[in-house]
Design a protein around this motif. Structure first.
Motif, PDB file in Angstrom:
ATOM      1  N   UNK B  74       0.794  -1.295   0.058  1.00 16.04           N
ATOM      2  CA  UNK B  74       0.088  -0.163  -0.045  1.00 16.04           C
ATOM      3  C   UNK B  74       1.026   1.337  -0.232  1.00 16.04           C
ATOM      4  N   UNK B  75       2.022   1.276  -0.401  1.00 15.34           N
ATOM      5  CA  UNK B  75       2.963   2.289  -0.731  1.00 15.34           C
ATOM      6  C   UNK B  75       3.043   2.693  -2.075  1.00 15.34           C
ATOM      7  N   UNK B  76       3.132   3.992  -2.213  1.00 17.24           N
ATOM      8  CA  UNK B  76       3.309   4.434  -3.599  1.00 17.24           C
ATOM      9  C   UNK B  76       4.300   5.639  -3.736  1.00 17.24           C
ATOM     10  N   UNK B  77       5.158   5.653  -4.811  1.00 18.19           N
ATOM     11  CA  UNK B  77       5.998   6.746  -4.896  1.00 18.19           C
ATOM     12  C   UNK B  77       5.946   6.912  -6.419  1.00 18.19           C
ATOM     13  N   UNK B  78       5.693   8.341  -6.732  1.00 18.12           N
ATOM     14  CA  UNK B  78       5.609   9.003  -8.011  1.00 18.12           C
ATOM     15  C   UNK B  78       6.843   9.718  -8.517  1.00 18.12           C
ATOM     16  N   UNK B  79       6.763   9.967  -9.875  1.00 20.29           N
ATOM     17  CA  UNK B  79       7.603  10.993 -10.475  1.00 20.29           C
ATOM     18  C   UNK B  79       6.877  12.518 -10.147  1.00 20.29           C
ATOM     19  N   UNK B  80       7.199  12.700  -9.061  1.00 22.10           N
ATOM     20  CA  UNK B  80       6.346  14.174  -8.610  1.00 22.10           C
ATOM     21  C   UNK B  80       7.505  15.176  -8.283  1.00 22.10           C
ATOM     22  N   UNK B  81       7.422  16.421  -8.727  1.00 15.35           N
ATOM     23  CA  UNK B  81       8.157  17.363  -8.376  1.00 15.35           C
ATOM     24  C   UNK B  81       7.802  18.451  -7.235  1.00 15.35           C
ATOM     25  N   UNK B  82       8.310  19.147  -6.694  1.00  9.76           N
ATOM     26  CA  UNK B  82       8.167  19.878  -5.374  1.00  9.76           C
ATOM     27  C   UNK B  82       9.034  21.391  -5.517  1.00  9.76           C
ATOM     28  N   UNK B  83       8.384  22.255  -5.461  1.00 13.23           N
ATOM     29  CA  UNK B  83       8.948  23.539  -5.680  1.00 13.23           C
ATOM     30  C   UNK B  83       8.701  24.390  -4.493  1.00 13.23           C
ATOM     31  N   UNK B  84       9.805  24.807  -3.671  1.00 13.13           N
ATOM     32  CA  UNK B  84       9.547  25.723  -2.580  1.00 13.13           C
ATOM     33  C   UNK B  84      10.785  26.713  -2.527  1.00 13.13           C
ATOM     34  N   UNK B  85      11.105  27.759  -1.833  1.00 12.85           N
ATOM     35  CA  UNK B  85      12.043  28.725  -1.775  1.00 12.85           C
ATOM     36  C   UNK B  85      13.145  27.734  -1.774  1.00 12.85           C
ATOM     37  N   UNK B  86      13.527  26.848  -0.984  1.00  9.40           N
ATOM     38  CA  UNK B  86      14.840  25.980  -0.839  1.00  9.40           C
ATOM     39  C   UNK B  86      15.064  25.411  -2.104  1.00  9.40           C
ATOM     40  N   UNK B  87      13.953  24.796  -2.831  1.00  8.42           N
ATOM     41  CA  UNK B  87      14.450  24.055  -3.945  1.00  8.42           C
ATOM     42  C   UNK B  87      14.658  24.964  -5.291  1.00  8.42           C
ATOM     43  N   UNK B  88      13.980  26.108  -5.169  1.00 10.16           N
ATOM     44  CA  UNK B  88      14.249  27.208  -6.123  1.00 10.16           C
ATOM     45  C   UNK B  88      15.694  27.655  -6.038  1.00 10.16           C
ATOM     46  N   UNK B  89      16.032  27.729  -4.753  1.00 11.63           N
ATOM     47  CA  UNK B  89      17.431  28.241  -4.609  1.00 11.63           C
ATOM     48  C   UNK B  89      18.486  27.550  -5.218  1.00 11.63           C
ATOM     49  N   UNK B  90      18.244  26.133  -4.906  1.00 14.44           N
ATOM     50  CA  UNK B  90      19.346  25.059  -5.128  1.00 14.44           C
ATOM     51  C   UNK B  90      19.129  25.237  -6.814  1.00 14.44           C
ATOM     52  N   UNK B  91      17.791  25.026  -7.229  1.00 14.61           N
ATOM     53  CA  UNK B  91      17.681  24.895  -8.685  1.00 14.61           C
ATOM     54  C   UNK B  91      18.587  26.151  -9.504  1.00 14.61           C
TER      55      UNK B  91
END
Lengths: 535, 670
Positions: B74-91
């Motif tokens: 019952x566990x699932x993981x997807x190709x999903x993306x997450x944008x917040x201030x931290x990931x934007x900065x790293x990006x």
């Protein structure tokens, strides 16, 4: 058509073998063409099964049933009874694919007794398919033993210098296991008669009566079957036939041996041991032994693999390690563990099959498998080096390739049961990187030091064709394994429900809330009554 | 409903570039290959900039689902993306610095036979790194995590004909795998207890939890295991040993992967998981201790290295230690701030070092350099900026970020004056070894490739000379050793841009703007926050501590000037008088040798003698063969029955019949 698809798949290779009988043995090229076309046909006839099976992947029970109980040798209650579920479906597709690939890979490798070679190979193919299709224990045993002989001959005739030792060792080991299995089968057969008054080898009937056997008998029966299957897998400490068999076998023989034959052991556990003896496999002592042997196999196989000087022996020991993951998943006895295990069986067929092809390609050019003979092969065979790298990465479980999906799922399943199981198994993942990357470094990196390696030619078109489907499959399963899990969902959940009635199945809420205590998680069961379908 | 930004395109673009160059690059001209590589990494950067421009119209964190991936049980993981201030900065940091290094690589690698392969690998790295940064769940992050490890392996061993390069790549991969052990187990714990790896749902469940007091709890365990993974990827004690060896890779790789981006992935991961660490104070303390010790330990090794890239490698380990120190005192934004400025100045230092190596025809030993400022002015001036930045001179970028970390290490509720003190000492050492490098390379007389320079080599005693020229592969471009010469424009341009960023990059934090920008990400959800207690400590202490750290930087400069410019004969005498201590430092405290003796050799030897020869061959096969042999002996004796002698057969049949009759009679009697 649909109602006879399994027979068609099963007997196409055999028909090819019969056809070959009528071709004069001097006519080697014609024999090669016919054998290759027969195996290609064997693959093609299995293709329609894909959409047909897909359409009914969630239906309970076995599908594409042919024949029935007791219709073959009614006097003893043996039937020609075929049928598949998601587990056997995947293994059958793997078998038809690898069968075609290994016959294609033999074109230039086999020069002596060509006709016999291809005949035995095609017979072997039918034997293996039969094992995965049989729903009758008698029929199953016939196929199980029948495929021993061609494999024995493939190693004993077309093998390397110590081929006789290896072939006899393989034969005796396996036969030793099967004798105990046969005793187990007979016990179940007579037990069924005692309980119902009917003599039958039919699997679906035995599914009903076998679990009723008292625990102290069931333990012995479990271990009788265990010997048969554990030798085949092979589980530690029954594995020592494998390196010898692999080293001596011709390339195609190794591909089939690793790709398909070993899976019969794991298949046996899933198809027979678990549903027959649920009380035994759930017994904590028995389970600890099974898990313990799996973990030892994982780490032991990897460590011994690390130190091998012969490439093929190295890959053979790595199989011991990989199959340890498969048995670990099975005896985790939860949906993640078992479906991961079946998927990993397919993955192992793909990546280890490819690894044996890879070793075979160098062997065909140089007639040596000694690692120290090589070095700097990347300089002379860049395409080959690239494909090898991809398959190595797949074998060591790098994400986006198939191996990762299987290993991760197995480990997750194992972790659910016991943290330490997963922790030990993960160390096998570390070691896999070590033995494979070290092998790669010694064979492919560095300057070309051995003058014999300077003029090696890169892959031919035929060789690339043997790798193409394996590469596609490796990326497919790595990137989009969802259809595979869907195919496995029904049979695996049914199996888990049989072994552990009331196990929180796939229907449990995904987001059950904050830190549910284990007891609460157990209570939140949505029971999916999915017992094994009766006939 | 926020609009879709198609975030998946950002990682996919470089992947397309990698595929094109990987499949067709061998048959294309170098111009075409560089065009493809730069275009696709540039496109990713452009798209990152566009995303940054859209940020005001988004509600962060912004989630995007591409497709499902693994589902088991019952566990699932997807190709999903997450944008917040931290990931934007790293990006922005990753794609920006990455793009500049792509440019630089064109010049640096132009004459290499594997040019297209190099560019393809570089693009592949960008794909995985951007996946790591943008991942919406831990499993996708793990894909990127393993993928950057793979790219790193391929690029360290890029000159694979050289054995040391191939070994270094392998070592990096395996040591990282040891770290991944922790990461994987942490993921399994998360799945088991929270049933998801998606950041959004996971953090939603963790936020209401209370901190675990004093010691072992679930979150502490997860935090520690994550830190094991981070220590592998970000080269912290005890798993740092792969990074110095990784300098076998081409210099642009050292700049991009082993300084600016990949090695900071561990810091990013800890910062991303801050909600877990906030609730696991003991894990946090461990992070701080590991970071602080690594910072000091690696800096001391840096003092004695003679290879210009090795100095920078140990410096990177040390600076990463600062970042973990910051995270360990729950000052995540200070850690991320230093991550950013470090990407600028350390990327620049490596690129400039590459330019130096390029200029002197592949030489990496600083004892054979000297006086280069006259020959390569652009490289000299840009490297000067970077050196002053890393040493912490105001108003350069490194000053702001390092000072922020030191202040937080002192003032945070998780901090301590011990962390601060070690941090300041490390700052002094940093300044010293960096100016040592600066003086040795750019000042004095040129000591390379001239017979008269031999005497100067005695500046520092060498236990062994590891830099025999290698004809096969090195940072060597086949230039004649003559007068050192400046690098081409395409290499100088990235240097100049990074120099500007190293200068002004720290100003974004003036007035606490940087911290405020990241504040929504690092809101711990707990009552006692870091900022409040910092305010209590007051401004005068802060000024005093700032003065001390500036003094440390200046004294490092002074000492280096005195020893390596004013009195160049003195270091050798000091080293000689230190004796064993110096040798130990020069040999990196023998840690590699220790690991070899304690772990690697026993493992290999045990596997061969005990497992393979002992268990497999002697015990198991021995038993099997004995069983088979005795079976053969039995059948040998039985075989005499089958003599082919008709009368003997008859005799046996008679005996058999007699036995059967006897049995029947016996059974009947009974």
């Amino acid at each position: 058509m649909q109602s006879h698809i399994l027979s068609i798949i099963l007997f196409t290779p055999l028909a090819g073998a019969l056809l070959l009988l009528f071709i004069p043995k001097q006519n080697k090229d014609l024999i090669r063409w016919v054998a290759n076309l027969a195996s290609l046909l064997g693959l093609l006839v299995s293709v329609p099964l894909v959409p047909w099976f897909w359409a009914q992947r969630y239906d309970p029970g076995f599908k594409f049933i042919e024949g029935g109980s007791n219709n073959w040798i009614p006097s003893i209650g043996a039937g020609f009874h075929l049928g598949i579920d998601g587990i056997s479906f995947l293994l059958i597709m793997l078998t038809t694919l690898l069968g075609w690939i290994s016959i294609l890979s033999s074109w230039t490798a086999i020069e002596t007794r060509v006709k016999e070679y291809y005949i035995w190979f095609l017979v072997l193919q039918t034997g293996m398919l039969g094992v995965f299709m049989a729903l009758d224990f008698f029929l199953f045993f016939v196929f199980w033993e029948a495929m021993l002989v061609p494999m024995y001959l493939l190693i004993g005739i077309w093998g390397g210098p110590r081929k006789l030792y290896a072939a006899i060792k393989f034969f005796l080991y396996t036969l030793f296991g099967s004798v105990f299995m046969l005793l187990g089968i007979l016990f179940l057969y007579f037990n069924h008669h005692t309980l119902t008054g009917i003599y039958t080898f039919d699997l679906l009937a035995l599914y009903q009566t076998a679990p009723k056997i008292e625990f102290h008998y069931a333990v012995w029966l479990f271990f009788a079957f265990f010997l048969g299957f554990a030798i085949k897998v092979p589980m530690f400490p029954f594995h020592t036939w494998l390196p010898d068999a692999h080293v001596e076998a011709p390339t195609a023989g190794s591909v089939i041996l690793a790709g398909v034959l070993l899976k019969m052991g794991t298949y046996g556990f899933v198809r027979f041991s678990l549903p027959f003896f649920p009380s035994v496999v759930m017994d904590s002592r028995v389970r600890s032994w099974m898990i313990g042997l799996s973990l030892v196999g994982i780490i032991y196989g990897a460590l011994v693999s690390l130190m091998q000087k012969d490439m093929k022996r190295l890959v053979a020991y790595s199989s011991v390690s990989h199959l340890g993951f498969c048995t670990l998943g099975i005896f985790a006895l939860n949906p993640a563990g078992i479906s991961g295990s079946v998927l990993q069986q397919i993955n192992h067929g793909i990546s280890t099959g490819a690894l044996f092809l890879i070793v075979g390609i160098l062997y065909e050019r140089r007639h040596s498998r000694e690692i120290s003979e090589y070095g700097g092969i990347s300089n002379v065979m860049p395409v080959y080096a690239t494909i090898t790298m991809i398959m190595f990465l797949s074998s060591m479980g790098l994400p986006l390739l198939n191996g990762f999906v299987g290993e991760f799922t197995i480990l997750q399943g194992a972790f659910m049961e016991n943290k330490m199981w997963a922790a030990w198994a993960v160390s096998g993942v570390i070691l896999a990187a070590a033995y494979l990357l070290w092998l790669y470094q010694r064979v492919f990196f560095g300057p070309v030091t051995n003058p014999k390696n300077e003029k090696l030619h890169d892959l031919t078109g035929r060789e690339m064709l043997t790798f193409a489907p394996l590469l596609i499959a490796a990326f497919w399963i790595g990137l989009y394994p969802k259809p595979f899990f869907q195919i496995l969902e029904q049979p695996v959940n049914a199996l888990v429900q049989t072994v552990r009635p009331g196990y929180p199945g796939a229907g449990a809420p995904v987001n059950a809330g904050v830190l549910p205590p284990p007891a609460a998680a157990e209570a939140a069961v949505v029971p999916t009554p999915a017992a094994k379908g009766t006939n | 409903m926020t609009p879709s930004l198609h975030l998946w395109l950002i990682p996919i673009l470089p992947l397309v570039g990698a595929a094109i160059n990987g499949l067709m690059g061998r048959r294309c001209s170098r111009h075409a290959v560089s065009g493809v590589a730069v275009a696709f990494s540039g496109a990713a950067f452009a798209m990152a900039l566009w995303v940054a421009s859209q940020i005001s119209s988004l509600s962060l964190p912004h989630l995007e689902l591409l497709s499902p991936w693994i589902r088991a049980g019952n566990f699932q993981a997807d190709f999903a993306f997450f944008l917040d201030q931290l990931s934007l900065l790293m990006l922005l940091v990753v794609s920006g610095v990455g793009f500049l290094i792509h440019l630089y690589s064109i010049g640096y690698m132009w004459d290499d036979a594997g040019f297209s392969r190099f560019m393809s690998y570089l693009n592949l790295f960008m794909f995985f790194m951007l996946t790591l940064v943008l991942a919406g769940n831990y499993l996708l992050m793990f894909i990127g995590w393993e993928g950057v490890g793979l790219s790193s392996y391929l690029l360290i061993g890029f000159w694979f004909t050289k054995d040391s390069a191939a070994s270094a790549g392998k070592k990096a991969f395996i040591v990282n795998r040891i770290g991944d052990f922790g990461f994987l187990i942490a993921l399994f714990l998360l799945i088991k207890h929270f049933n998801t790896l998606n950041f959004a749902q996971l953090f939603e469940q963790i936020r209401p939890l209370q901190p675990e007091v004093a010691g072992a709890g679930l979150l502490t365990a997860i935090g520690l295991l994550l830190m094991v993974g981070a220590a592998g990827k970000s080269a912290q004690i005890p798993l740092y040993v792969w990074l110095p060896d990784a300098m076998e890779g081409p210099t642009p790789v050292s700049a991009l992967i082993h300084a600016a981006t990949m090695v900071t992935a561990g810091v990013y991961m800890v910062a991303r998981s801050h909600l877990i660490f906030d609730r696991a104070p003991s894990a946090l303390t461990v992070v701080a201790i590991i970071g602080t010790l690594t910072a000091l330990f690696a800096a001391t090794i840096g003092i004695a290295q003679t290879d210009i890239k090795k100095v920078l490698a140990y410096s990177t380990i040390s600076q990463l230690g600062y970042m973990f120190m910051a995270c360990g005192v729950a000052a995540y934004s200070a850690g991320v701030f230093h991550l950013m400025t470090h990407a600028f100045f350390k990327g620049l230092l490596f690129l400039a070092a590459g330019s130096v190596i390029h200029a002197v025809g592949g030489e990496q030993d600083m004892r054979r350099m000297g006086g280069l400022r006259k020959y390569i002015p652009w490289t000299f001036w840009t490297m000067t900026v970077a050196t002053f930045a890393i040493a912490g001179f105001p108003p350069l970028a490194g000053f702001f970020s390092k000072d922020e970390i030191l202040w937080k290490a002192y003032s945070s509720p998780h901090g301590s004056w011990v962390f601060w003190l070690i941090g300041v000492v490390t700052a002094f050492i940093t300044s010293f070894y960096m100016f040592r490098l600066w003086f040795l390379t750019f000042f004095g007389e040129y000591r390379g490739a001239q017979p008269s320079s031999k005497a100067k080599l005695a500046t520092e005693p060498a236990a062994h000379d590891s830099h025999a020229p290698d004809p096969h592969a090195h940072d060597n471009h086949g230039h004649g050793h003559g007068t050192p010469h400046e690098s081409p424009m395409i290499m100088v341009l990235p240097l100049a841009i990074l120099a500007v960023l190293s200068f002004v990059g720290g100003w974004v934090a003036i007035g606490g703007r940087f911290e405020r920008f990241l504040a929504p990400v690092f809101d711990s959800g707990l009552t006692a926050s870091v900022a409040e207690s910092a305010a209590e400590t007051g401004g005068s202490t802060e000024t005093l501590l700032m003065g001390i750290s500036i003094a440390a930087a200046v004294s490092g400069l002074f000492l280096a000037w005195f020893l390596y410019h004013r009195q160049p004969a003195l270091p050798a005498r000091i080293a000689a008088s230190l004796g064993g201590v110096y040798t130990a430092v020069y040999n990196k405290y023998y840690v590699d040798d220790l690991y070899n003796t304690v772990f690697v050799k026993p493992l290999l030897k045990g596997s061969t003698t005990v497992l393979w020869h002992g268990v497999d061959q002697a015990a198991i096969d021995g038993t099997v063969n004995v069983a088979a042999d005795s079976a053969r002996h039995v059948s040998d004796s039985v075989r005499h029955m089958q003599s082919g002698n008709l009368r003997s057969y008859a005799g046996w049949v008679a005996a058999g019949a007699a036995a059967v009759i006897a049995y029947i009679i016996w059974a009947g009697v009974r």
